[in-house]
Design a protein around this motif. Structure first.
Motif, short mmCIF file in Angstrom:
data_model
loop_
_atom_site.label_atom_id
_atom_site.label_comp_id
_atom_site.label_asym_id
_atom_site.label_seq_id
_atom_site.Cartn_x
_atom_site.Cartn_y
_atom_site.Cartn_z
N ARG A 9 -10.19 -6.78 -12.40
CA ARG A 9 -10.91 -7.30 -13.56
C ARG A 9 -11.85 -6.22 -14.13
NH1 ARG A 9 -11.80 -11.55 -9.88
NH2 ARG A 9 -14.07 -11.25 -9.94
N ARG A 10 -11.84 -6.11 -15.44
CA ARG A 10 -12.61 -5.07 -16.12
C ARG A 10 -14.10 -5.19 -15.85
NH1 ARG A 10 -11.49 -2.81 -22.17
NH2 ARG A 10 -12.92 -1.05 -22.08
N ALA A 11 -14.62 -6.40 -15.86
CA ALA A 11 -16.05 -6.59 -15.66
C ALA A 11 -16.48 -6.10 -14.29
CB ALA A 11 -16.42 -8.06 -15.84
N VAL A 12 -15.64 -6.33 -13.29
CA VAL A 12 -15.97 -5.89 -11.93
C VAL A 12 -15.90 -4.37 -11.85
CG1 VAL A 12 -15.30 -6.03 -9.50
CG2 VAL A 12 -15.16 -8.06 -10.96
N ARG A 13 -14.88 -3.78 -12.46
CA ARG A 13 -14.78 -2.31 -12.45
C ARG A 13 -16.00 -1.68 -13.12
NH1 ARG A 13 -9.50 -3.60 -14.04
NH2 ARG A 13 -9.91 -3.01 -16.21
N SER A 14 -16.41 -2.27 -14.23
CA SER A 14 -17.56 -1.73 -14.95
C SER A 14 -18.83 -1.85 -14.12
CB SER A 14 -17.71 -2.48 -16.28
OG SER A 14 -18.83 -2.02 -16.98
N GLU A 15 -18.99 -2.98 -13.46
CA GLU A 15 -20.20 -3.21 -12.66
C GLU A 15 -20.26 -2.27 -11.46
OE1 GLU A 15 -22.14 -6.74 -9.86
OE2 GLU A 15 -20.44 -7.18 -11.18
N ARG A 16 -19.12 -2.07 -10.80
CA ARG A 16 -19.10 -1.28 -9.56
C ARG A 16 -18.79 0.20 -9.79
NH1 ARG A 16 -15.52 -5.41 -5.76
NH2 ARG A 16 -16.86 -7.26 -6.04
N GLY A 17 -18.25 0.54 -10.94
CA GLY A 17 -17.87 1.93 -11.19
C GLY A 17 -16.71 2.38 -10.33
N ARG A 18 -15.85 1.44 -9.95
CA ARG A 18 -14.70 1.76 -9.10
C ARG A 18 -13.43 1.15 -9.69
NH1 ARG A 18 -17.16 0.81 -2.94
NH2 ARG A 18 -18.73 2.47 -3.08
N PHE A 19 -12.27 1.65 -9.25
CA PHE A 19 -11.01 1.13 -9.76
C PHE A 19 -9.92 1.28 -8.72
CE2 PHE A 19 -11.01 5.61 -10.58
CZ PHE A 19 -9.69 6.04 -10.65
N LEU A 20 -8.79 0.61 -8.96
CA LEU A 20 -7.66 0.61 -8.05
C LEU A 20 -6.67 1.72 -8.41
CD1 LEU A 20 -6.73 -3.19 -7.87
CD2 LEU A 20 -8.02 -1.87 -6.18
N VAL A 21 -6.12 2.34 -7.38
CA VAL A 21 -5.04 3.31 -7.55
C VAL A 21 -3.91 2.87 -6.64
CG1 VAL A 21 -4.34 5.73 -7.42
CG2 VAL A 21 -6.71 5.12 -8.03
N GLU A 22 -2.78 2.45 -7.22
CA GLU A 22 -1.71 1.83 -6.46
C GLU A 22 -0.46 2.71 -6.40
OE1 GLU A 22 -1.80 -2.75 -7.24
OE2 GLU A 22 -2.19 -1.74 -9.15
N TYR A 42 -6.06 2.02 1.71
CA TYR A 42 -5.42 0.96 2.48
C TYR A 42 -3.91 1.19 2.44
CZ TYR A 42 -9.94 -1.28 1.63
OH TYR A 42 -11.29 -1.55 1.55
N LEU A 43 -3.28 1.13 3.61
CA LEU A 43 -1.84 1.35 3.64
C LEU A 43 -1.21 0.61 4.80
CD1 LEU A 43 -1.07 4.97 4.92
CD2 LEU A 43 -3.27 3.86 5.22
N THR A 44 0.07 0.29 4.62
CA THR A 44 0.82 -0.35 5.69
C THR A 44 1.31 0.72 6.66
OG1 THR A 44 2.92 -0.19 4.51
CG2 THR A 44 1.56 -2.17 4.11
N GLU A 45 1.68 0.29 7.86
CA GLU A 45 2.20 1.23 8.85
C GLU A 45 3.46 1.90 8.35
OE1 GLU A 45 3.75 1.22 13.53
OE2 GLU A 45 2.82 -0.56 12.65
N GLU A 46 4.32 1.12 7.71
CA GLU A 46 5.56 1.68 7.17
C GLU A 46 5.29 2.76 6.13
OE1 GLU A 46 9.61 0.25 4.79
OE2 GLU A 46 8.03 -1.19 5.26
N ALA A 47 4.32 2.51 5.23
CA ALA A 47 3.99 3.50 4.20
C ALA A 47 3.43 4.77 4.82
CB ALA A 47 3.00 2.91 3.21
N GLY A 48 2.62 4.61 5.88
CA GLY A 48 2.08 5.77 6.55
C GLY A 48 3.16 6.63 7.18
N GLY A 84 3.03 -0.14 -0.74
CA GLY A 84 2.57 0.22 0.60
C GLY A 84 1.21 0.86 0.70
N MET A 85 0.59 1.23 -0.42
CA MET A 85 -0.76 1.83 -0.31
C MET A 85 -1.56 1.61 -1.58
SD MET A 85 -0.03 5.96 -0.41
CE MET A 85 0.99 5.88 1.07
N ILE A 86 -2.85 1.42 -1.37
CA ILE A 86 -3.81 1.23 -2.46
C ILE A 86 -5.07 2.01 -2.12
CG2 ILE A 86 -5.29 -0.41 -3.68
CD1 ILE A 86 -3.27 -2.58 -3.07
N ALA A 87 -5.55 2.77 -3.07
CA ALA A 87 -6.84 3.46 -2.91
C ALA A 87 -7.87 2.82 -3.83
CB ALA A 87 -6.70 4.94 -3.23
#
Length: 264
Positions: A9-22, A42-48, A84-87
């Motif tokens: 959500r944009r409002a949350v990103r703006s408030e926290r200054g963070r975003f998802l990288v998938e 965050y990553l699954t064992e398979e993705a690692g 399999g992974m999200i930063a």
């Protein structure tokens, strides 16, 4: 988990200054080019196991790693089929002043672009064409929205992307710094192929549906049309921007003067 998924959500990103990288491709480029901004991975064992080079680079960069199940990752992700992974990363703090401090040669200014895929494509095209930055006006789609981030395929981390700009004030500042502004307009009398693009300049693009407002086009140095040789009525904004950026890039590398004897 909820704190991560809320970043869709944009409002949350703006408030926290963070975003998802998938996804592996985007995460790889994030760690390669902007590792200090990574908060968590965050990553699954398979993705690692499948992407060991990303895991090694993350460890070398001191990134916090979290092993999660596929179900947990899916609950955090915005993508329908997470890979399999999200930063989680901190949003960059690029500004127009910081971009102009490096004497840019090629820029693109997008006014009220609304389509996430188009914005991501322009950022990717600007990166490929060697542009110095992408400038985005206020009332545009968020450059750090998950769909935009995914569609840049990692290019978001290769060049400055400045958001929330006042388009008219930006055009005035570019002029003050000696950077020519070129408004794309289907009815313009000057064709793209007629321009000398070896000087510093900025392409100014309007919305997908309405184009660039007259109030902005009138303040640009030139109005430029992209020639259409077939039966297509028009080009969408992302296609037009990519053509213009690559034409500019070609002008920078094209030899000036006569071609030497024997040259291809």
């Amino acid at each position: 988990m909820r704190a991560v998924s809320a970043l869709a959500r944009r409002a949350v990103r703006s408030e926290r200054g963070r975003f998802l990288v998938e996804g592996p491709q985007s995460v790889r480029e994030l760690i390669r080019y902007a590792a200090p901004t990574v908060v968590d991975l965050y990553l699954t064992e398979e993705a690692g196991e499948r992407h060991g080079e990303i895991l090694d680079a993350a460890r070398d960069a001191g990134v916090y790693l979290h092993s999660v199940s596929a179900d947990v990752l899916a609950a955090m992700a915005d993508a329908t089929t997470p890979q399999g992974m999200i930063a989680v990363a901190q949003q960059p703090q690029d500004t127009l002043d910081s971009v102009l401090a490096h004497d840019p040669h090629l820029l693109v200014l997008l006014h009220e672009v609304r389509d996430p895929g188009n914005l991501g494509t322009v950022i990717r095209g600007a990166d490929a064409a060697g542009a110095d930055a992408v400038l985005i006006s206020d009332a545009s789609v968020d450059a750090y929205a998950p769909k935009v981030v995914r569609s840049t395929a990692g290019s978001l981390f290769h060049l400055p992307v400045v958001t929330g700009l006042d388009a008219l004030a930006t055009i005035h500042e570019l002029a003050r710094r000696g950077i020519r502004t070129l408004a794309t307009e289907g009815e313009a009398t000057t064709s793209l192929i007629e321009l000398d693009l070896r000087d510093p300049h900025c392409w100014v693009m309007g919305t997908e549906a309405r184009g660039l407002p007259e109030s902005l086009a009138a303040k640009c140095d030139r109005r430029v049309a992209i020639p259409i040789y077939g039966a297509a009525e028009s080009l969408n904004m992302a296609m037009a921007a990519t053509i213009c950026l690559y034409t500019s890039a070609t002008a920078r590398v094209r030899p000036v003067g006569p071609v030497p004897d024997g040259a291809p």
